[in-house]
Design a protein around this motif. Sequence first.
Motif, PDB file in Angstrom:
ATOM      1  N   ALA A  31       0.278  36.142  98.981  1.00 37.25           N
ATOM      2  CA  ALA A  31      -0.612  35.238  98.248  1.00 37.25           C
ATOM      3  C   ALA A  31      -1.631  34.689  99.239  1.00 37.25           C
ATOM      4  O   ALA A  31      -1.266  34.086 100.238  1.00 37.25           O
ATOM      5  N   VAL A  32      -2.909  34.927  98.974  1.00 42.86           N
ATOM      6  CA  VAL A  32      -3.985  34.473  99.854  1.00 42.86           C
ATOM      7  C   VAL A  32      -4.777  33.401  99.132  1.00 42.86           C
ATOM      8  O   VAL A  32      -5.214  33.590  98.004  1.00 42.86           O
ATOM      9  N   ASN A  33      -4.965  32.260  99.791  1.00 41.53           N
ATOM     10  CA  ASN A  33      -5.755  31.172  99.240  1.00 41.53           C
ATOM     11  C   ASN A  33      -7.150  31.259  99.850  1.00 41.53           C
ATOM     12  O   ASN A  33      -7.334  30.988 101.041  1.00 41.53           O
ATOM     13  N   LEU A  34      -8.139  31.670  99.043  1.00 41.73           N
ATOM     14  CA  LEU A  34      -9.498  31.835  99.548  1.00 41.73           C
ATOM     15  C   LEU A  34     -10.163  30.504  99.879  1.00 41.73           C
ATOM     16  O   LEU A  34     -11.053  30.453 100.720  1.00 41.73           O
ATOM     17  N   ALA A  35      -9.723  29.436  99.249  1.00 36.86           N
ATOM     18  CA  ALA A  35     -10.346  28.133  99.470  1.00 36.86           C
ATOM     19  C   ALA A  35     -10.110  27.620 100.890  1.00 36.86           C
ATOM     20  O   ALA A  35     -10.998  27.042 101.506  1.00 36.86           O
ATOM     21  N   ASN A  36      -8.895  27.845 101.435  1.00 39.56           N
ATOM     22  CA  ASN A  36      -8.626  27.333 102.779  1.00 39.56           C
ATOM     23  C   ASN A  36      -8.176  28.430 103.753  1.00 39.56           C
ATOM     24  O   ASN A  36      -7.651  28.140 104.818  1.00 39.56           O
ATOM     25  N   SER A  37      -8.362  29.683 103.370  1.00 42.74           N
ATOM     26  CA  SER A  37      -8.065  30.837 104.225  1.00 42.74           C
ATOM     27  C   SER A  37      -6.630  30.850 104.753  1.00 42.74           C
ATOM     28  O   SER A  37      -6.380  31.146 105.914  1.00 42.74           O
ATOM     29  N   THR A  38      -5.680  30.539 103.901  1.00 45.65           N
ATOM     30  CA  THR A  38      -4.272  30.604 104.278  1.00 45.65           C
ATOM     31  C   THR A  38      -3.586  31.690 103.458  1.00 45.65           C
ATOM     32  O   THR A  38      -4.096  32.114 102.428  1.00 45.65           O
ATOM     33  N   SER A  39      -2.438  32.116 103.929  1.00 51.50           N
ATOM     34  CA  SER A  39      -1.662  33.094 103.171  1.00 51.50           C
ATOM     35  C   SER A  39      -0.187  32.744 103.279  1.00 51.50           C
ATOM     36  O   SER A  39       0.241  32.082 104.224  1.00 51.50           O
ATOM     37  N   SER A  40       0.563  33.174 102.302  1.00 49.21           N
ATOM     38  CA  SER A  40       2.004  32.951 102.269  1.00 49.21           C
ATOM     39  C   SER A  40       2.618  34.024 101.376  1.00 49.21           C
ATOM     40  O   SER A  40       1.916  34.827 100.782  1.00 49.21           O
ATOM     41  N   TYR A  41       3.936  34.024 101.303  1.00 44.16           N
ATOM     42  CA  TYR A  41       4.607  34.948 100.403  1.00 44.16           C
ATOM     43  C   TYR A  41       4.839  34.273  99.061  1.00 44.16           C
ATOM     44  O   TYR A  41       5.188  33.109  98.994  1.00 44.16           O
ATOM     45  N   ARG A  42       4.636  35.036  98.012  1.00 41.10           N
ATOM     46  CA  ARG A  42       4.968  34.589  96.666  1.00 41.10           C
ATOM     47  C   ARG A  42       6.138  35.451  96.222  1.00 41.10           C
ATOM     48  O   ARG A  42       6.089  36.670  96.337  1.00 41.10           O
ATOM     49  N   VAL A  43       7.192  34.822  95.727  1.00 36.17           N
ATOM     50  CA  VAL A  43       8.380  35.568  95.324  1.00 36.17           C
ATOM     51  C   VAL A  43       8.375  35.822  93.826  1.00 36.17           C
ATOM     52  O   VAL A  43       7.855  35.029  93.046  1.00 36.17           O
ATOM     53  N   SER A  44       8.964  36.936  93.446  1.00 34.30           N
ATOM     54  CA  SER A  44       9.048  37.320  92.042  1.00 34.30           C
ATOM     55  C   SER A  44      10.148  36.516  91.356  1.00 34.30           C
ATOM     56  O   SER A  44      10.929  35.825  92.012  1.00 34.30           O
ATOM     57  N   PRO A  45      10.257  36.657  90.049  1.00 37.77           N
ATOM     58  CA  PRO A  45      11.457  36.139  89.373  1.00 37.77           C
ATOM     59  C   PRO A  45      12.677  36.876  89.936  1.00 37.77           C
ATOM     60  O   PRO A  45      12.536  37.932  90.568  1.00 37.77           O
ATOM     61  N   PRO A  46      13.891  36.368  89.707  1.00 41.14           N
ATOM     62  CA  PRO A  46      15.082  36.991  90.294  1.00 41.14           C
ATOM     63  C   PRO A  46      15.467  38.298  89.611  1.00 41.14           C
ATOM     64  O   PRO A  46      15.176  38.524  88.444  1.00 41.14           O
ATOM     65  N   SER A  47      16.152  39.127  90.366  1.00 45.21           N
ATOM     66  CA  SER A  47      16.753  40.333  89.806  1.00 45.21           C
ATOM     67  C   SER A  47      18.022  39.927  89.082  1.00 45.21           C
ATOM     68  O   SER A  47      18.401  38.743  89.048  1.00 45.21           O
ATOM     69  N   ASN A  48      18.713  40.899  88.556  1.00 42.96           N
ATOM     70  CA  ASN A  48      20.071  40.653  88.063  1.00 42.96           C
ATOM     71  C   ASN A  48      20.970  40.369  89.267  1.00 42.96           C
ATOM     72  O   ASN A  48      20.512  40.444  90.412  1.00 42.96           O
ATOM     73  N   THR A  49      22.207  40.030  89.060  1.00 44.50           N
ATOM     74  CA  THR A  49      23.113  39.758  90.170  1.00 44.50           C
ATOM     75  C   THR A  49      24.243  40.791  90.201  1.00 44.50           C
ATOM     76  O   THR A  49      24.557  41.418  89.196  1.00 44.50           O
ATOM     77  N   LEU A  50      24.825  40.928  91.375  1.00 41.58           N
ATOM     78  CA  LEU A  50      26.032  41.735  91.560  1.00 41.58           C
ATOM     79  C   LEU A  50      27.025  40.893  92.364  1.00 41.58           C
ATOM     80  O   LEU A  50      26.635  40.064  93.176  1.00 41.58           O
ATOM     81  N   ILE A  51      28.311  41.155  92.143  1.00 44.37           N
ATOM     82  CA  ILE A  51      29.345  40.500  92.932  1.00 44.37           C
ATOM     83  C   ILE A  51      29.627  41.370  94.154  1.00 44.37           C
ATOM     84  O   ILE A  51      29.827  42.588  94.018  1.00 44.37           O
TER      85      ILE A  51
END
Length: 155
Positions: free
Chosen positions: A133-153
């Motif tokens: 995720a890049v913020n053009l207003a202040n020239s910063t970037s970070s990771y954006r995470v998706s919704p969760p997957s299913n789960t496994l035990i």
Amino acid sequence: MVFPSFLIAVFLVFLGNCTNYSTTSSVQAPPTLISITNNGNSNFTIKVRAQNPELIFQGYRLFEAPTEALAQNPTDLNQGAQCLLAQASIVQPIEYLFEVDPSSNPNTAGVSCRIFATITPGNYISLRTLGLAVNLANSTSSYRVSPPSNTLIVP
């Protein structure tokens, strides 16, 4: 050669006057966990089905918790163990093998992603996709995470 100069001028005017861009980050599709196998010595293989062909795709983050709800909805989305893939690794909609291992051993043959972590049998795991995720207003970037997957035990 007036024609190429004219095209360059039109292109520059278009760029200077373009104010219609999205400020909303693209949401990555979560992977689907198919199975998990205990290979011994705190080493696990996870079969994953994923599709993230977007250019902002970066990799995956693994979350582990004692309950299904906590694995899918951790209190801090930055705390999971991650696997970053090279930009050239565009994920297509097929099954992949991920390896979860706390050691610094090289990848086993056929493994697409190695996550350096220790997971506990009896706990639940979930994966999220990481997008840039890049913020053009202040020239910063970070990771954006998706919704969760299913789960496994964890076996």
